[in-house]
Enzyme design. Structure first.
Site, mmCIF file in Angstrom:
data_model
loop_
_atom_site.group_PDB
_atom_site.id
_atom_site.type_symbol
_atom_site.label_atom_id
_atom_site.label_comp_id
_atom_site.label_asym_id
_atom_site.label_seq_id
_atom_site.Cartn_x
_atom_site.Cartn_y
_atom_site.Cartn_z
ATOM 1 N N TYR A 56 12.604 4.148 -4.232
ATOM 2 C CA TYR A 56 12.686 5.127 -3.210
ATOM 3 C C TYR A 56 13.312 6.555 -4.000
ATOM 4 O O TYR A 56 12.947 7.645 -3.158
ATOM 5 C CB TYR A 56 13.459 4.703 -2.089
ATOM 6 C CG TYR A 56 12.817 3.675 -1.227
ATOM 7 C CD1 TYR A 56 12.111 4.316 0.033
ATOM 8 C CD2 TYR A 56 12.696 2.217 -1.397
ATOM 9 C CE1 TYR A 56 11.268 3.641 0.462
ATOM 10 C CE2 TYR A 56 11.858 1.631 -0.578
ATOM 11 C CZ TYR A 56 11.217 2.282 0.485
ATOM 12 O OH TYR A 56 10.381 1.260 0.969
ATOM 13 N N GLN A 91 4.906 8.222 12.105
ATOM 14 C CA GLN A 91 5.072 6.929 11.204
ATOM 15 C C GLN A 91 5.487 7.500 9.902
ATOM 16 O O GLN A 91 5.997 6.437 8.983
ATOM 17 C CB GLN A 91 4.067 6.067 11.291
ATOM 18 C CG GLN A 91 3.480 5.543 12.664
ATOM 19 C CD GLN A 91 2.472 4.685 12.485
ATOM 20 O OE1 GLN A 91 1.215 5.402 12.159
ATOM 21 N NE2 GLN A 91 2.331 3.444 12.435
ATOM 22 N N HIS A 109 9.986 5.419 11.739
ATOM 23 C CA HIS A 109 10.143 4.535 10.500
ATOM 24 C C HIS A 109 11.078 5.303 9.619
ATOM 25 O O HIS A 109 11.469 5.060 8.362
ATOM 26 C CB HIS A 109 8.913 4.355 9.714
ATOM 27 C CG HIS A 109 7.734 3.545 10.433
ATOM 28 N ND1 HIS A 109 6.544 3.459 10.178
ATOM 29 C CD2 HIS A 109 8.264 2.612 11.550
ATOM 30 C CE1 HIS A 109 5.907 2.670 10.814
ATOM 31 N NE2 HIS A 109 7.044 2.085 11.821
#
Ligand SMILES: [Zn+2]
Length: 235
Positions: A56, A91, A109
């Site tokens: 990430y 999203q 999300h």
């Protein structure tokens, strides 16, 4: 178009793809050579937090080098000029809608540029890395994780989304695969409540048959053309 006042837009990976942001659901199910279940589930984070945080961190750095495209800019213009209600449910975890200037955006999300403290349950703006386990700016605990909804976790703000769908006169799905629930079911929720439904996508999605109208092509072409149409009909 005269009787349309309330617009709900669902945007997905297809709108950011033309800005160079790749997605999970390209061929092979691999994402930057990782399997989804190795980097985007709570189990993966429990098993190998370094791998997940590093992954990430890389994504967070990458999105900051990307720019909004003509489709993001067109939706920002619609947001600014549309006289009625409007909500962009995305999203996407990038911030390209906001960087294009859109304000009425809901990230179902989560967002790459927020860190979520699992100790005090606050979200802090975050552009750097998490791999070194920095302290939470609010409580000081070293309990930050990406504020991204992983597979197996509940999407955010579903009550608000369903409330908006109930009120929608027009539901537009842009750049989504139609394969991931609950978002893939929004078109049916909106239709049941009487909204007109439109798909704008590169190709017919898995859910394309649920839409009353569909236009296919690159988002950077078909989204600006549609926004021009909607705004000129409204004026
Ligand atoms: Zn905290």
């Amino acid at each position: 178009m005269k009787d349309i006042r309330n617009i709900v837009i669902l945007s997905g990976a297809g709108i950011s793809a033309e800005s160079g942001i790749d997605t999970f659901r390209s061929e092979g199910g691999l994402w930057e050579r990782h399997r989804v279940e190795d980097v985007a589930t709570p189990e993966a984070f429990a098993r190998d937090p370094d791998l997940v945080l590093r992954f990430y961190d890389m994504r967070r750095a990458a999105i900051q080098t990307k720019e909004p495209n003509a489709a993001h800019l067109a939706l920002a213009r619609l947001d600014a000029e549309w006289p009625g209600e409007l909500l962009i449910v995305t999203q996407n975890v990038d911030n390209l809608h906001e960087r294009a200037g859109a304000e009425r955006v809901l990230h179902m999300h989560g967002e790459h540029l927020l860190a979520w403290c699992t100790a005090c349950d606050t979200r802090s703006p975050w552009t750097g890395t998490l791999i070194e386990r920095p302290p939470c700016p609010v409580c000081g605990e070293r309990a930050l994780r990406p504020d991204v909804v992983w597979f197996g976790e509940m999407p955010y703000r579903m009550d608000e989304i369903y409330a908006a769908l109930r009120e929608a006169d027009l539901f537009v799905s842009i750049g989504t695969s139609g394969a991931v629930y609950p978002a893939a079911g929004f078109v049916r929720n909106a239709r049941e409540m009487g909204a007109h439904t439109l798909e704008l996508n590169l190709e017919p999605s898995k859910g394309t048959r649920w839409f009353e109208e569909a236009r296919h092509g690159p988002a950077t072409q078909i989204v600006p053309a549609w926004v021009d149409e909607v705004l000129s009909a409204a004026s």
